[in-house]
Write a protein that holds these residues in place. Structure first.
Motif, PDB file in Angstrom:
ATOM      1  N   VAL A   1       0.838  -1.202   0.000  1.00 19.93           N
ATOM      2  CA  VAL A   1       0.000   0.000   0.000  1.00 19.93           C
ATOM      3  C   VAL A   1       0.862   1.237   0.000  1.00 19.93           C
ATOM      4  N   ASP A   2       1.930   1.240   0.816  1.00 19.51           N
ATOM      5  CA  ASP A   2       2.864   2.358   0.851  1.00 19.51           C
ATOM      6  C   ASP A   2       3.940   2.085  -0.173  1.00 19.51           C
ATOM      7  N   ALA A   3       3.812   2.644  -1.360  1.00 19.24           N
ATOM      8  CA  ALA A   3       4.720   2.327  -2.464  1.00 19.24           C
ATOM      9  C   ALA A   3       6.126   2.814  -2.229  1.00 19.24           C
ATOM     10  N   THR A   4       6.314   3.740  -1.255  1.00 19.16           N
ATOM     11  CA  THR A   4       7.650   4.267  -1.011  1.00 19.16           C
ATOM     12  C   THR A   4       8.327   3.591   0.171  1.00 19.16           C
ATOM     13  N   ALA A   5       7.688   2.574   0.732  1.00 15.39           N
ATOM     14  CA  ALA A   5       8.275   1.914   1.894  1.00 15.39           C
ATOM     15  C   ALA A   5       9.568   1.226   1.519  1.00 15.39           C
ATOM     16  N   GLU A   6      10.532   1.289   2.419  1.00 19.14           N
ATOM     17  CA  GLU A   6      11.814   0.658   2.158  1.00 19.14           C
ATOM     18  C   GLU A   6      11.814  -0.756   2.717  1.00 19.14           C
ATOM     19  N   ALA A   7      12.574  -1.626   2.088  1.00 20.87           N
ATOM     20  CA  ALA A   7      12.664  -3.008   2.549  1.00 20.87           C
ATOM     21  C   ALA A   7      13.372  -3.070   3.893  1.00 20.87           C
ATOM     22  N   GLU A   8      12.954  -4.002   4.720  1.00 19.65           N
ATOM     23  CA  GLU A   8      13.654  -4.224   5.972  1.00 19.65           C
ATOM     24  C   GLU A   8      15.001  -4.868   5.681  1.00 19.65           C
ATOM     25  N   PRO A   9      16.054  -4.413   6.366  1.00 18.88           N
ATOM     26  CA  PRO A   9      17.362  -5.016   6.137  1.00 18.88           C
ATOM     27  C   PRO A   9      17.342  -6.503   6.468  1.00 18.88           C
ATOM     28  N   LEU A  10      17.922  -7.306   5.561  1.00 21.09           N
ATOM     29  CA  LEU A  10      17.938  -8.747   5.749  1.00 21.09           C
ATOM     30  C   LEU A  10      19.336  -9.300   5.945  1.00 21.09           C
ATOM     31  N   GLU A  11      20.368  -8.419   5.849  1.00 19.72           N
ATOM     32  CA  GLU A  11      21.725  -8.913   5.885  1.00 19.72           C
ATOM     33  C   GLU A  11      22.123  -9.394   7.279  1.00 19.72           C
ATOM     34  N   GLU A  12      22.976 -10.402   7.321  1.00 14.73           N
ATOM     35  CA  GLU A  12      23.581 -10.817   8.569  1.00 14.73           C
ATOM     36  C   GLU A  12      24.563  -9.726   9.011  1.00 14.73           C
ATOM     37  N   PRO A  13      24.784  -9.588  10.335  1.00 19.58           N
ATOM     38  CA  PRO A  13      25.750  -8.585  10.802  1.00 19.58           C
ATOM     39  C   PRO A  13      27.130  -8.830  10.194  1.00 19.58           C
ATOM     40  N   LEU A  14      27.803  -7.750   9.839  1.00 20.55           N
ATOM     41  CA  LEU A  14      29.144  -7.866   9.275  1.00 20.55           C
ATOM     42  C   LEU A  14      30.171  -7.998  10.383  1.00 20.55           C
ATOM     43  N   PRO A  15      31.321  -8.604  10.091  1.00 19.59           N
ATOM     44  CA  PRO A  15      32.427  -8.568  11.048  1.00 19.59           C
ATOM     45  C   PRO A  15      32.789  -7.115  11.357  1.00 19.59           C
ATOM     46  N   PRO A  16      33.335  -6.833  12.532  1.00 19.42           N
ATOM     47  CA  PRO A  16      33.551  -5.433  12.958  1.00 19.42           C
ATOM     48  C   PRO A  16      34.310  -4.571  11.964  1.00 19.42           C
ATOM     49  N   HIS A  17      35.425  -5.071  11.419  1.00 24.63           N
ATOM     50  CA  HIS A  17      36.208  -4.242  10.510  1.00 24.63           C
ATOM     51  C   HIS A  17      35.502  -4.065   9.165  1.00 24.63           C
TER      52      HIS A  17
END
Length: 309
Positions: free
Chosen positions: A160-176
């Protein structure tokens, strides 16, 4: 207006952007959506993206072809009502060209509006300016055909909200890696480079950090470079190693990997030991950027080996 029809285009002529900052998404769990299936994925058909969030777009492009429209400088995005007419078979991402220099560089945006596509993580140039509606539909059909040839035939839910952004799906990155990602989002190339160098020092087998360092270094070298000026200098001085290396960088950034390899490998036999080492080092960086499974890398590696021995 400039229109570049796709015709019989394929995706091997473009540099894969999917590993630009983040590693590729993990394989889906059994029963989960896979590229090419008919299931839907969350997020609107129309969304915005920035240098920091574009990885989500690359992930999405494995499900549906994504149209990328650059706007700014008083020019508004014009495709936000057109693309939803395709019922989720195509997604649209709008990018403000005035605030996202990495994406402007990656897509070689010279003016707005500029429209490109991303299919399976790879960019495809489409057109600049605006098109009549029928011409625009012809381009969309060509994009869908190209996507089908590369098994990108899924769909996404028309929210319905055509401008909604996707929820992030990535796994956390290593710190560096995260440090490098955050630095790049802020245009801080030195900090991003240092973060990847630290990651490599801690784990020399961190292939994602090696590739990330090569990619960030390329962006850093091209920061502020004028392509027209550099190409003019290269034509006037074809044996100047410094200038030819910059032109090769521009070739790689534009997806013309074969041109970059040919330029440097043709120059290689004419150079002294120091010059040859510089060329070899840069070509190895390009190998990391493109990936070992790229056919162009295999051909260039064979030719480089023959030149070395």
């Amino acid at each position: 207006m400039t229109n570049a029809p796709l015709g019989g285009a394929n995706l091997r002529g473009a540099v894969d952007l999917s590993s630009l900052v983040r590693p590729p998404a993990p394989a889906p769990a059994p029963g989960a959506h896979e590229p090419g299936s008919s299931s839907t994925t969350a997020g609107g058909v129309v969304r915005s993206a920035t240098d920091a969030t574009f990885t989500e777009v690359l992930d999405l492009s494995s499900t549906v072809p994504v149209i990328v429209e650059f706007f700014g400088q008083g020019v508004e995005a014009s495709l936000t009502e057109f693309v939803p007419q395709y019922g989720g078979r195509i997604a649209l991402v709008t990018v403000d060209a005035t605030t996202n220099p990495q994406l402007v560089q990656a897509f070689q945006v010279q003016q707005v509006p500029t429209v490109a596509a991303v299919v399976g993580g790879r960019p495809v140039q489409l057109f600049t300016g605006t098109l009549a509606e029928q011409d625009l539909r012809d381009v969309m059909e060509q994009v869908l055909q190209l996507a089908a040839q590369n098994n990108v035939t899924g769909s996404i839910a028309v929210s319905v909200d055509a401008t909604a952004e996707a929820e992030p799906l990535e796994e956390p990155l290593p710190p560096h890696h995260q440090e490098a990602y955050d630095a790049l989002a802020n245009g801080d190339f030195p900090t991003a480079i240092k973060a990847y160098e630290t990651a490599i020092a801690q784990n020399p087998r961190d292939s994602l950090a090696v590739a990330g360092l090569a990619q960030i270094s390329l962006l850093s070298r091209l920061d502020g470079v004028s392509p027209d000026e550099v190409h003019g200098k290269a034509a006037a001085d074809p044996t100047n190693v410094d200038i030819q290396l910059v032109v090769a960088d521009l070739d790689v950034a534009g997806g013309n990997l074969d041109d970059a390899f040919a330029r440097l490998l043709d120059l290689f036999p004419t150079l002294d030991a120091e010059g040859k080492n510089r060329i070899r080092t840069r070509i190895l960086d390009y190998f990391e950027i493109a990936g070992a499974d790229d056919e162009r890398v295999a051909a260039a590696r064979r030719r480089l080996t023959l030149l070395l021995y």
